[in-house]
Design an enzyme around this catalytic site. Structure first.
Site, PDB file in Angstrom:
ATOM      1  N   SER A  23      65.484   2.955  51.123  1.00 49.43           N
ATOM      2  CA  SER A  23      64.686   3.305  52.299  1.00 49.43           C
ATOM      3  C   SER A  23      65.655   3.642  53.417  1.00 49.43           C
ATOM      4  O   SER A  23      66.721   3.027  53.522  1.00 49.43           O
ATOM      5  CB  SER A  23      63.815   2.119  52.709  1.00 49.43           C
ATOM      6  OG  SER A  23      63.306   2.334  54.008  1.00 49.43           O
ATOM      7  N   HIS A  24      65.281   4.625  54.233  1.00 47.34           N
ATOM      8  CA  HIS A  24      66.127   4.982  55.366  1.00 47.34           C
ATOM      9  C   HIS A  24      65.598   4.351  56.653  1.00 47.34           C
ATOM     10  O   HIS A  24      66.038   4.682  57.738  1.00 47.34           O
ATOM     11  CB  HIS A  24      66.259   6.505  55.473  1.00 47.34           C
ATOM     12  CG  HIS A  24      67.182   7.067  54.427  1.00 47.34           C
ATOM     13  ND1 HIS A  24      68.424   7.597  54.706  1.00 47.34           N
ATOM     14  CD2 HIS A  24      67.058   7.124  53.083  1.00 47.34           C
ATOM     15  CE1 HIS A  24      69.007   7.971  53.590  1.00 47.34           C
ATOM     16  NE2 HIS A  24      68.191   7.713  52.576  1.00 47.34           N
ATOM     17  N   LYS A  28      62.820  -1.879  57.605  1.00 49.66           N
ATOM     18  CA  LYS A  28      62.399  -2.237  56.245  1.00 49.66           C
ATOM     19  C   LYS A  28      63.561  -2.873  55.479  1.00 49.66           C
ATOM     20  O   LYS A  28      63.395  -3.881  54.798  1.00 49.66           O
ATOM     21  CB  LYS A  28      61.971  -0.960  55.515  1.00 49.66           C
ATOM     22  CG  LYS A  28      60.599  -1.020  54.884  1.00 49.66           C
ATOM     23  CD  LYS A  28      60.308   0.276  54.149  1.00 49.66           C
ATOM     24  CE  LYS A  28      58.912   0.773  54.381  1.00 49.66           C
ATOM     25  NZ  LYS A  28      58.618   2.015  53.659  1.00 49.66           N
ATOM     26  N   ASP A  84      56.362   2.113  48.330  1.00 44.05           N
ATOM     27  CA  ASP A  84      55.499   3.178  48.826  1.00 44.05           C
ATOM     28  C   ASP A  84      54.169   2.514  49.159  1.00 44.05           C
ATOM     29  O   ASP A  84      53.676   1.694  48.386  1.00 44.05           O
ATOM     30  CB  ASP A  84      55.308   4.274  47.774  1.00 44.05           C
ATOM     31  CG  ASP A  84      54.835   5.574  48.428  1.00 44.05           C
ATOM     32  OD1 ASP A  84      55.438   5.994  49.427  1.00 44.05           O
ATOM     33  OD2 ASP A  84      53.847   6.154  47.950  1.00 44.05           O
ATOM     34  N   PHE A 168      51.849  -1.910  63.201  1.00 45.05           N
ATOM     35  CA  PHE A 168      52.231  -0.494  63.202  1.00 45.05           C
ATOM     36  C   PHE A 168      51.195   0.302  62.422  1.00 45.05           C
ATOM     37  O   PHE A 168      50.243  -0.266  61.868  1.00 45.05           O
ATOM     38  CB  PHE A 168      53.634  -0.315  62.591  1.00 45.05           C
ATOM     39  CG  PHE A 168      53.678  -0.567  61.108  1.00 45.05           C
ATOM     40  CD1 PHE A 168      53.697  -1.853  60.599  1.00 45.05           C
ATOM     41  CD2 PHE A 168      53.669   0.491  60.198  1.00 45.05           C
ATOM     42  CE1 PHE A 168      53.711  -2.090  59.234  1.00 45.05           C
ATOM     43  CE2 PHE A 168      53.685   0.259  58.821  1.00 45.05           C
ATOM     44  CZ  PHE A 168      53.711  -1.032  58.350  1.00 45.05           C
ATOM     45  N   ASP A 171      47.285  -0.398  61.520  1.00 47.99           N
ATOM     46  CA  ASP A 171      46.896  -1.792  61.769  1.00 47.99           C
ATOM     47  C   ASP A 171      45.735  -1.954  62.762  1.00 47.99           C
ATOM     48  O   ASP A 171      44.870  -2.807  62.543  1.00 47.99           O
ATOM     49  CB  ASP A 171      48.098  -2.611  62.260  1.00 47.99           C
ATOM     50  CG  ASP A 171      49.012  -3.033  61.119  1.00 47.99           C
ATOM     51  OD1 ASP A 171      48.588  -2.934  59.952  1.00 47.99           O
ATOM     52  OD2 ASP A 171      50.145  -3.456  61.398  1.00 47.99           O
ATOM     53  N   LYS A 191      49.539 -11.823  59.524  1.00 43.45           N
ATOM     54  CA  LYS A 191      49.439 -10.571  58.753  1.00 43.45           C
ATOM     55  C   LYS A 191      50.377 -10.624  57.551  1.00 43.45           C
ATOM     56  O   LYS A 191      49.976 -10.316  56.426  1.00 43.45           O
ATOM     57  CB  LYS A 191      49.772  -9.353  59.630  1.00 43.45           C
ATOM     58  CG  LYS A 191      49.796  -8.069  58.792  1.00 43.45           C
ATOM     59  CD  LYS A 191      50.351  -6.844  59.463  1.00 43.45           C
ATOM     60  CE  LYS A 191      50.580  -5.757  58.411  1.00 43.45           C
ATOM     61  NZ  LYS A 191      51.208  -4.547  58.920  1.00 43.45           N
ATOM     62  N   HIS A 196      49.355  -6.572  51.848  1.00 45.30           N
ATOM     63  CA  HIS A 196      49.635  -5.885  50.593  1.00 45.30           C
ATOM     64  C   HIS A 196      51.113  -5.985  50.232  1.00 45.30           C
ATOM     65  O   HIS A 196      51.470  -6.126  49.079  1.00 45.30           O
ATOM     66  CB  HIS A 196      49.210  -4.410  50.715  1.00 45.30           C
ATOM     67  CG  HIS A 196      49.657  -3.745  51.991  1.00 45.30           C
ATOM     68  ND1 HIS A 196      49.517  -4.335  53.229  1.00 45.30           N
ATOM     69  CD2 HIS A 196      50.273  -2.565  52.231  1.00 45.30           C
ATOM     70  CE1 HIS A 196      50.005  -3.534  54.162  1.00 45.30           C
ATOM     71  NE2 HIS A 196      50.479  -2.455  53.582  1.00 45.30           N
ATOM     72  N   ARG A 197      51.977  -5.988  51.263  1.00 49.27           N
ATOM     73  CA  ARG A 197      53.417  -6.077  51.023  1.00 49.27           C
ATOM     74  C   ARG A 197      53.769  -7.482  50.528  1.00 49.27           C
ATOM     75  O   ARG A 197      54.561  -7.644  49.593  1.00 49.27           O
ATOM     76  CB  ARG A 197      54.147  -5.763  52.338  1.00 49.27           C
ATOM     77  CG  ARG A 197      55.477  -5.089  52.160  1.00 49.27           C
ATOM     78  CD  ARG A 197      55.923  -4.369  53.433  1.00 49.27           C
ATOM     79  NE  ARG A 197      55.318  -3.071  53.555  1.00 49.27           N
ATOM     80  CZ  ARG A 197      54.366  -2.763  54.446  1.00 49.27           C
ATOM     81  NH1 ARG A 197      53.938  -3.641  55.308  1.00 49.27           N
ATOM     82  NH2 ARG A 197      53.867  -1.551  54.463  1.00 49.27           N
TER      83      ARG A 197
HETATM   84  P1  IMP Z   1      55.699   4.841  53.456  1.00 47.78           P
HETATM   85  O1  IMP Z   1      55.313   3.786  52.468  1.00 47.78           O
HETATM   86  O2  IMP Z   1      56.860   4.431  54.295  1.00 47.78           O
HETATM   87  O3  IMP Z   1      55.830   6.177  52.799  1.00 47.78           O
HETATM   88  O4  IMP Z   1      54.516   5.046  54.510  1.00 47.78           O
HETATM   89  C1  IMP Z   1      53.321   4.433  54.385  1.00 47.78           C
HETATM   90  C2  IMP Z   1      52.425   4.703  55.559  1.00 47.78           C
HETATM   91  O5  IMP Z   1      51.243   3.928  55.306  1.00 47.78           O
HETATM   92  C3  IMP Z   1      52.970   4.202  56.867  1.00 47.78           C
HETATM   93  O6  IMP Z   1      53.505   5.223  57.638  1.00 47.78           O
HETATM   94  C4  IMP Z   1      51.733   3.643  57.541  1.00 47.78           C
HETATM   95  O7  IMP Z   1      51.073   4.672  58.182  1.00 47.78           O
HETATM   96  C5  IMP Z   1      50.835   3.220  56.418  1.00 47.78           C
HETATM   97  N1  IMP Z   1      50.983   1.788  56.206  1.00 47.78           N
HETATM   98  C6  IMP Z   1      51.600   1.172  55.176  1.00 47.78           C
HETATM   99  N2  IMP Z   1      51.567  -0.158  55.330  1.00 47.78           N
HETATM  100  C7  IMP Z   1      50.924  -0.388  56.485  1.00 47.78           C
HETATM  101  C8  IMP Z   1      50.596  -1.581  57.199  1.00 47.78           C
HETATM  102  O8  IMP Z   1      50.922  -2.725  56.819  1.00 47.78           O
HETATM  103  N3  IMP Z   1      49.943  -1.404  58.356  1.00 47.78           N
HETATM  104  C9  IMP Z   1      49.583  -0.189  58.842  1.00 47.78           C
HETATM  105  N4  IMP Z   1      49.877   0.949  58.236  1.00 47.78           N
HETATM  106  C10 IMP Z   1      50.551   0.849  57.050  1.00 47.78           C
END
Ligand code: IMP
Length: 209
Positions: A23-24, A28, A84, A168, A171, A191, A196-197
């Site tokens: 990840s860049h 994260k 992702d 972010f 949310d 949270k 999900h994470r």
């Molecule tokens: P990526 O996984 O970095 O490609 O981007 C996933 C995108 O999904 C993020 O830019 C957020 O817009 C959205 N997203 C993923 N997880 C969350 C979260 O925990 N809260 C709010 N938005 C999320």
């Protein structure tokens, strides 16, 4: 996981040592480093190694996480972890889904992305439901091409207008099932305990560490 003959195959364990975080996003990388540090895992960011970011050409969260992890493992010669994630709205057939970041446009405008979600649901008519879920896919890849993947999920519903200024992305319009506050109104620790994470990481830690 099953093998080619339909039998159970052992899940590969992650040995202590360096792990590329594909990840860049520095936030994260730090967060993942803190989670895995106690297991003797030493995180190295893809940016530090100058690894390119591959195009997310997959059609599922797992496929995109796997292609990012495999590319980083192949180029670095080290195991690599990629994620992702996104928001899936039932009434929108799972949109924005894997395109969650893209709905915010090049300016990463999530006020816009949230409005687009709200308007798309409204356009479905008064009967459209508000059920939604966040998904987080994690893929752990080794330089020999082996991959272990995990998918975490949190169910909830979409509210309008947005509420709260923590968190972010989407949310402020997501209320997890069984709660009344949006993710952006909650204490971040609350949270993180139910997200999900967190679900995906718990599955991964239980399986590979
Ligand atoms: P990526 O996984 O970095 O490609 O981007 C996933 C995108 O999904 C993020 O830019 C957020 O817009 C959205 N997203 C993923 N997880 C969350 C979260 O925990 N809260 C709010 N938005 C999320």
């Amino acid at each position: 996981m099953t093998d080619d003959w339909g039998g159970e195959q052992a899940i590969r364990k992650l040995a202590p040592g360096r792990l590329v975080i594909a990840s860049h996003n520095p936030g994260k990388v730090r967060e993942i480093g803190e989670l895995l540090g106690p297991y003797g895992i030493e995180p190295v960011s893809a940016a530090t190694l100058n690894l390119p970011e591959p195009d997310e050409t997959g059609t599922t969260f797992i496929a995109n996480a796997e292609l990012k992890a495999l590319a980083a493992a192949d180029l670095s010669g080290l195991p690599a972890l990629a994620d992702d994630s996104g928001l899936c709205v039932d009434a929108l057939n799972g949109d924005p889904g894997i395109f969650s970041a893209r709905w915010a446009g090049p300016g990463k405008d999530f006020a816009l992305a949230m409005r687009l979600v709200h308007e798309a649901i409204e356009a479905k008519g008064p009967e459209a439901g508000r059920d939604a879920h966040f998904i987080c896919a994690l893929a752990l890849a080794w330089p020999d091409g082996h991959v272990e993947a995990f998918e975490g999920r949190v169910n909830g519903s979409i509210v309008w207008p947005p509420r709260g200024d923590r968190g972010f992305g989407y949310d402020p319009i997501f209320v997890p099932r069984g709660h009344s506050m949006t993710f952006a109104e909650m204490d971040p620790a609350a949270k993180h305990a139910m997200s999900h994470r967190a679900d995906a990481f718990a599955q991964m830690v239980a399986a590979v560490l």
